[in-house]
Design a protein around this motif. Structure first.
Motif, PDB file in Angstrom:
ATOM      1  N   TYR A 124       0.332  12.865   7.066  1.00  0.00           N
ATOM      2  CA  TYR A 124       1.161  11.770   6.775  1.00  0.00           C
ATOM      3  C   TYR A 124       1.455  10.846   7.764  1.00  0.00           C
ATOM      4  O   TYR A 124       1.364   9.578   7.517  1.00  0.00           O
ATOM      5  N   TYR A 127      -1.293   8.144   7.642  1.00  0.00           N
ATOM      6  CA  TYR A 127      -1.214   7.056   6.721  1.00  0.00           C
ATOM      7  C   TYR A 127       0.042   6.053   7.018  1.00  0.00           C
ATOM      8  O   TYR A 127      -0.110   4.869   6.818  1.00  0.00           O
ATOM      9  N   ALA A 128       1.103   6.820   7.885  1.00  0.00           N
ATOM     10  CA  ALA A 128       2.257   5.881   8.212  1.00  0.00           C
ATOM     11  C   ALA A 128       1.873   4.665   9.394  1.00  0.00           C
ATOM     12  O   ALA A 128       1.886   3.721   9.239  1.00  0.00           O
ATOM     13  N   ALA A 137       5.060  -1.379   7.587  1.00  0.00           N
ATOM     14  CA  ALA A 137       5.911  -0.603   7.790  1.00  0.00           C
ATOM     15  C   ALA A 137       6.370  -0.644   9.304  1.00  0.00           C
ATOM     16  O   ALA A 137       5.667  -1.237   9.999  1.00  0.00           O
ATOM     17  N   LEU A 192       9.365   1.625   5.444  1.00  0.00           N
ATOM     18  CA  LEU A 192       8.724   0.974   4.567  1.00  0.00           C
ATOM     19  C   LEU A 192       8.964  -0.453   4.632  1.00  0.00           C
ATOM     20  O   LEU A 192      10.103  -0.720   4.575  1.00  0.00           O
ATOM     21  N   ILE A 223       9.988   6.225   5.388  1.00  0.00           N
ATOM     22  CA  ILE A 223       8.874   7.291   5.104  1.00  0.00           C
ATOM     23  C   ILE A 223       8.650   8.296   6.197  1.00  0.00           C
ATOM     24  O   ILE A 223       8.230   9.453   5.735  1.00  0.00           O
ATOM     25  N   PRO A 230       7.800  13.580   6.712  1.00  0.00           N
ATOM     26  CA  PRO A 230       7.982  12.448   5.876  1.00  0.00           C
ATOM     27  C   PRO A 230       9.067  12.530   4.855  1.00  0.00           C
ATOM     28  O   PRO A 230       9.504  13.899   4.833  1.00  0.00           O
ATOM     29  N   HIS A 233       9.372  10.823  -1.024  1.00  0.00           N
ATOM     30  CA  HIS A 233       8.958   9.745  -1.747  1.00  0.00           C
ATOM     31  C   HIS A 233       7.343   9.479  -1.100  1.00  0.00           C
ATOM     32  O   HIS A 233       6.298   9.102  -1.738  1.00  0.00           O
ATOM     33  N   PHE A 234       7.278   9.371   0.131  1.00  0.00           N
ATOM     34  CA  PHE A 234       5.958   9.103   0.862  1.00  0.00           C
ATOM     35  C   PHE A 234       5.039  10.113   0.798  1.00  0.00           C
ATOM     36  O   PHE A 234       3.833   9.970   0.559  1.00  0.00           O
ATOM     37  N   HIS A 261       7.665   4.335  -6.258  1.00  0.00           N
ATOM     38  CA  HIS A 261       6.279   5.025  -5.823  1.00  0.00           C
ATOM     39  C   HIS A 261       5.248   4.292  -6.403  1.00  0.00           C
ATOM     40  O   HIS A 261       4.024   4.210  -5.695  1.00  0.00           O
ATOM     41  N   LEU A 264       4.506   2.089  -3.475  1.00  0.00           N
ATOM     42  CA  LEU A 264       3.923   2.909  -2.188  1.00  0.00           C
ATOM     43  C   LEU A 264       2.425   3.399  -2.614  1.00  0.00           C
ATOM     44  O   LEU A 264       1.569   3.048  -1.647  1.00  0.00           O
ATOM     45  N   LEU A 268      -0.448   1.846   0.050  1.00  0.00           N
ATOM     46  CA  LEU A 268      -1.269   2.424   0.583  1.00  0.00           C
ATOM     47  C   LEU A 268      -2.720   2.379   0.165  1.00  0.00           C
ATOM     48  O   LEU A 268      -3.701   2.763   0.534  1.00  0.00           O
TER      49      LEU A 268
END
Ligand code: GLU
Length: 542
Positions: A124, A127-128, A137, A192, A223, A230, A233-234, A261, A264, A268
């Motif tokens: 996570y 990706y964040a 973000a 986010l 997020i 996380p 949602h994330f 969603h 997101l 992503l």
């Protein structure tokens, strides 16, 4: 400093996302294969609605040669109970709903793990980090007090609450300032930077609910929390992407989150899965209906069915009735087919909550059990009795005898349907056990209640008519002869055509014998009962 450096400052050890994209290859599956999942929190509790979701997911994966996996969503660690995840997997196993991939005892089964979110922190964060690098973000330093103050201002101004647009404090903070705060050890979370505009609508086509238009999301949702984990949602977006989920099948309490969603997934750079939002199970309460509640309704817990002794096949069949209303017709047309052969369709599922009806469930269960062999009834009720009824267990210890008793009117075209749950078994067989029969008190003979008449019918029957060796036809003819001898019609038909001519009919006479021998006016086939008891025991009873 630029956003890339900021991302590095926040997550210095996170890998580049290309590492994970490479590691978790796209699944090679046949065209149309559904990859879906059940994603419970490890609370140990399985709600009947959760079992319902898992059953649907398992079935769709089977029908399409797809994959069903279970992912443990434990990012809210306050809700976790020890061994909760294993308990959920055990429950699924009990119901023959084992996932193809999951985590058991901390060990992953499958190529797309870890299947427990708390073990995916690094993923996570990667990706964040990528979102922060792209300016999608940002770190947010707002304290609970600041957030409260924002909300109060919004309420005063009669505006939507939340962290969005002009109300945000950290969204547009200069990168250097944010970096200084981090270096100074200030605590923060990652949000986010939502590009949404709520004046615009997103078009969502839900597999169950159909077309739903909703305003775009503009909330800068969290997020990554301050513990580094996380939010749901994330996490679900990252996981369902990497795990190759094609269909997210989940409770419809998540429908309002769809705009977020989809956003997101878009931000992503992932292809969004299809969403199928399942309506909850409802229960009649007073005038209205409400959701089946974990707190108020014992039948909301899957463990309830185990305790009551309702077989898993029955629970699953009943849930299939709720899922697709055409299942009931299919079942009538195919009484002997396995439920697996039914073709479940997500788009035939109800849009609004179906009524969960215990009476109907027990009715389905009676039918399911009626198709069990004596051996199956024996094994299942013995297993149930071991945990819940010592007396029944003892009764069943003589297996050979119990099989005879449980085999009465079973395995034929019109099998007995008096057992809906294993907890009914004792009551349906106790009179076949002499010590239990001896304790029977109220003998109710129904139609014939004159004691002298009863006694002479019984005496006459056992003196002159009854013969242990008789086959069923002879036995029944003799019962008719007895009826005639006492002034009762040989056939119910004859009696109905001419009621004045008779005292009653053969059924009234056999009821007398039935009650005398068993203490009950309703039992399965009397002929079989007499056969099993045998002359000696019958004589002791009468
Ligand atoms: N952990 C979430 C829940 O229990 C899962 C929702 C989902 O299936 O995505 O509600």
């Amino acid at each position: 400093m630029d956003s890339k450096e900021l991302a590095n400052l926040i997550f210095p050890d996170a890998k580049d996302v290309s590492y994970y994209e490479e590691k978790y290859k796209a699944r090679e599956l046949p065209e149309g294969a559904i990859v879906t999942r059940f994603a419970p929190s490890p609370t140990g509790f399985v709600h009947i609605g959760g079992l319902y979701q898992a059953e649907i997911a398992r079935k769709l994966a089977n029908q399409t040669n797809g994959v069903f996996f279970v992912r443990i969503e434990d990012t809210d660690q306050k809700r976790e109970i020890e061994d909760g995840a294993n308990q959920i997997i055990e429950a699924l196993k009990d119901y023959d709903l084992m996932p193809d991939e999951t985590i058991i005892d901390g060990k992953d089964i499958g190529e797309y793990g870890p299947y427990k979110q708390s073990l995916r922190k690094d993923i996570y964060q990667a990706y964040a980090k990528s979102l922060i690098e792209k300016g999608m973000a940002y770190p947010c330093f707002c304290t609970p007090e600041t957030l409260n103050a924002i909300r109060e201002d919004q309420e005063k101004a009669k505006e939507r609450t939340g962290y969005y647009g002009k109300w945000t404090k950290c969204r547009n903070m200069p990168i250097d300032m944010a970096a200084d705060k981090i270096k100074n050890g200030e605590s923060y979370i990652v949000r986010l930077k939502s590009p949404g505009n709520p004046d615009k609508k997103i078009k969502h086509r839900d597999v169950i609910k159909g077309n739903v238009d909703m305003p775009e999301n503009d909330q800068d949702i969290v997020i990554i929390k301050s513990d580094g984990l996380p939010t749901y949602h994330f996490a679900h977006a990252v996981d369902d992407h990497l795990m190759g989920t094609t269909h997210v099948i989940r409770g419809d309490e998540w429908l309002p989150s769809v705009p977020l969603h989809l956003q997101l997934f878009y931000m992503l750079g992932f292809k969004a899965p299809k969403y199928a939002h399942i309506a909850p199970m409802m229960k009649v309460d007073g005038e209205g209906k409400r959701k089946l509640s974990k707190r108020k309704d014992p039948e909301a817990a899957v463990s309830y069915y185990t305790e009551e002794g309702i077989p898993k096949q029955a629970v699953k069949e009943y849930l299939m009735n709720i899922a697709n209303s055409n299942f009931e017709i299919w079942r009538k047309q195919n009484p002997d087919k396995a439920m697996e052969e039914f073709d479940l369709q997500l788009n035939k599922m109800g849009v609004s909550g179906a009524l969960f009806d215990m009476v109907k469930m027990l009715d389905v269960s009676k039918n399911v059990i009626s198709k069990f062999s004596a051996e199956e009834v024996y094994n299942e009720s013995y297993k149930w009795a071991e945990s819940y009824d010592a007396e029944l267990k003892e009764m069943l210890e003589d297996k050979e005898y119990a099989l005879k008793v449980l085999g009465i009117e079973r395995g034929n075209v019109k099998p007995r349907k008096d057992i809906a749950k294993w907890s009914d078994v004792k009551d349906s067989i106790y009179y076949m056990y002499d010590d239990k029969f001896a304790k029977t008190e109220n003998f109710e003979y129904q139609k014939i209640n004159d004691e002298a008449e009863i006694n002479s019918i019984v005496k006459e029957y056992f003196d002159k008519y009854y013969n242990e060796e008789d086959d069923k036809e002879t036995w029944f003819n003799k019962m008719k002869d007895l009826a005639e001898a006492f002034g009762y019609a040989r056939e119910v038909k004859e009696f109905k055509a001419n009621p004045e001519a008779y005292k009653g009919h053969v059924g009234d006479i056999s009821t007398v014998i039935r009650v005398k021998v068993t203490g009950r006016c309703n039992t399965p086939d009397l002929y079989e009962i007499l056969k099993i008891l045998g002359k000696e025991r019958i004589m002791k009873r009468v």
